[in-house]
Design an enzyme around this catalytic site. Sequence first.
Site, PDB file in Angstrom:
ATOM      1  N   GLY A 183       0.864  -1.188   0.000  1.00 57.72           N
ATOM      2  CA  GLY A 183       0.000   0.000   0.000  1.00 57.72           C
ATOM      3  C   GLY A 183       0.890   1.224   0.000  1.00 57.72           C
ATOM      4  N   PRO A 208      -2.511  -8.340  -8.426  1.00 57.34           N
ATOM      5  CA  PRO A 208      -1.409  -7.420  -8.748  1.00 57.34           C
ATOM      6  C   PRO A 208      -1.881  -5.976  -8.727  1.00 57.34           C
ATOM      7  CG  PRO A 208      -1.614  -9.158 -10.411  1.00 57.34           C
ATOM      8  CD  PRO A 208      -2.793  -9.300  -9.499  1.00 57.34           C
ATOM      9  N   ASP A 290       9.191  -2.188  14.785  1.00 59.36           N
ATOM     10  CA  ASP A 290       8.761  -0.898  15.352  1.00 59.36           C
ATOM     11  C   ASP A 290       7.504  -1.101  16.190  1.00 59.36           C
ATOM     12  OD1 ASP A 290       8.678   1.932  15.751  1.00 59.36           O
ATOM     13  OD2 ASP A 290       7.051   2.039  14.288  1.00 59.36           O
ATOM     14  N   HIS A 314       7.601   1.905  18.728  1.00 58.37           N
ATOM     15  CA  HIS A 314       6.499   2.418  17.896  1.00 58.37           C
ATOM     16  C   HIS A 314       6.696   3.911  17.554  1.00 58.37           C
ATOM     17  CE1 HIS A 314       2.014   1.628  16.806  1.00 58.37           C
ATOM     18  NE2 HIS A 314       2.564   2.480  15.960  1.00 58.37           N
ATOM     19  N   GLY A 316       7.411   4.875  14.264  1.00 57.46           N
ATOM     20  CA  GLY A 316       7.414   4.977  12.795  1.00 57.46           C
ATOM     21  C   GLY A 316       7.045   6.347  12.260  1.00 57.46           C
ATOM     22  N   SER A 317       6.009   6.950  12.812  1.00 52.60           N
ATOM     23  CA  SER A 317       5.560   8.240  12.268  1.00 52.60           C
ATOM     24  C   SER A 317       6.067   9.413  13.108  1.00 52.60           C
ATOM     25  CB  SER A 317       4.027   8.281  12.216  1.00 52.60           C
ATOM     26  OG  SER A 317       3.484   8.228  13.528  1.00 52.60           O
TER      27      SER A 317
HETATM   28  C1  DGY Z   1      -0.367   4.991  12.877  1.00 46.97           C
HETATM   29  O1  DGY Z   1      -0.620   6.139  12.491  1.00 46.97           O
HETATM   30  O2  DGY Z   1      -1.168   4.075  12.771  1.00 46.97           O
HETATM   31  C2  DGY Z   1       0.986   4.758  13.431  1.00 46.97           C
HETATM   32  O3  DGY Z   1       1.132   3.490  13.917  1.00 46.97           O
HETATM   33  C3  DGY Z   1       1.296   5.776  14.487  1.00 46.97           C
HETATM   34  O4  DGY Z   1       0.429   5.661  15.528  1.00 46.97           O
END
Ligand code: DGY
Length: 348
Positions: A183, A208, A290, A314, A316-317
């Site tokens: 995605g 695909p 993460d 956690h 990631g963002s």
């Molecule tokens: C999300 O936005 O789903 C990330 O895991 C950060 O919380």
Amino acid sequence: MLNTKLHLICLIWLLINFMTTETMSTSRPKVFIKDPDLPEEGLEILKSRCELIRGAKDNSMDDLAKMIQEANGVDAIMWSGHGVPNKEILDAAGPNLKIFASVSAGVDHLNISEIKSRGVLISNTPGVLNAAVAESAVLLTLGAARRIEEGRRAIVNGEWKTNFNWLLGTDLVGSTVGIVGLGGIGMNVARRLKAFDVGRIIYNGHKPKPAGDEIGAIFVPSLNELLKESDFIIVAVPLTKETALMFNKTTFAQMKKNAVFVNVGRGGLVNHDDLVEALKTNTIFAAGLDVMTPEPLPVDHPLLKLPNCVLMPHLGSATVKTRIGMANLASKNVLAALDNKPLITPVN
Ligand code: DGY
């Protein structure tokens, strides 16, 4: 005469001003913002239109009573963190509540049917965090491949060696990278990894994807095939009933012995006892995570004892720009709902 006129103008101006402020203060929609740390820059567009009710500094899910007070009669809730919005909080907001804006891409923590059953709209913040999460996936991939945790421990323990074969890692160059979930985040990971001259990128899924063709990624029909072929397995799928615990004893056994397993999706995708076992017995080479279960990870968790496991809590963002972007998108969704306009990123 001039004086009387001036007085009259001043009086009218004061009256208009008073009436506008009064109307504004009584009719401004209320938005409960659960996390008091949401970046101000992301809330700017709400400020002129809404009354912002910020959660208390220590607003954890443990303080339900406080949150119930804060959410009382609000028109919108902006929800961050992974706690489940309890029924009581939704009850406190009551019939005014128009939108539940989650400041996250993932919505697995939300009781969606409970919120929807009240006729409340739901939004999330996909897209704006793709680059940041993809960067963290690259970081974990390289860190796990190059044994960064094991190396750091060796330094700390005074076990730094100099022999030629010490702590040899595994190469991205020429490798097969399997992306589970091509995605928005998966695509961003794939594009970045191409710059490392990987041999090929494969992905699986229901069918695909044209976006896959654009970057030359190859569709494989089954997860089993992806696991068997990949040197790196990078997971970026959402947690759903279909994907829960998809990485377990059976699927780890299907991976190559040199496989590096990276998860930036959700902890619930993985059976962590089975992962610990796979890492301990060298069924796979290493892992980079993460996200995990549970979060926060207890300090005595076996994952922390493994030298071949790189962990992030956690994050990631968690970059300044991305978190502003997430808050901003959530704010835009709130305004759209208040104006009876279509949401930008609705959760259906
Ligand atoms: C999300 O936005 O789903 C990330 O895991 C950060 O919380």
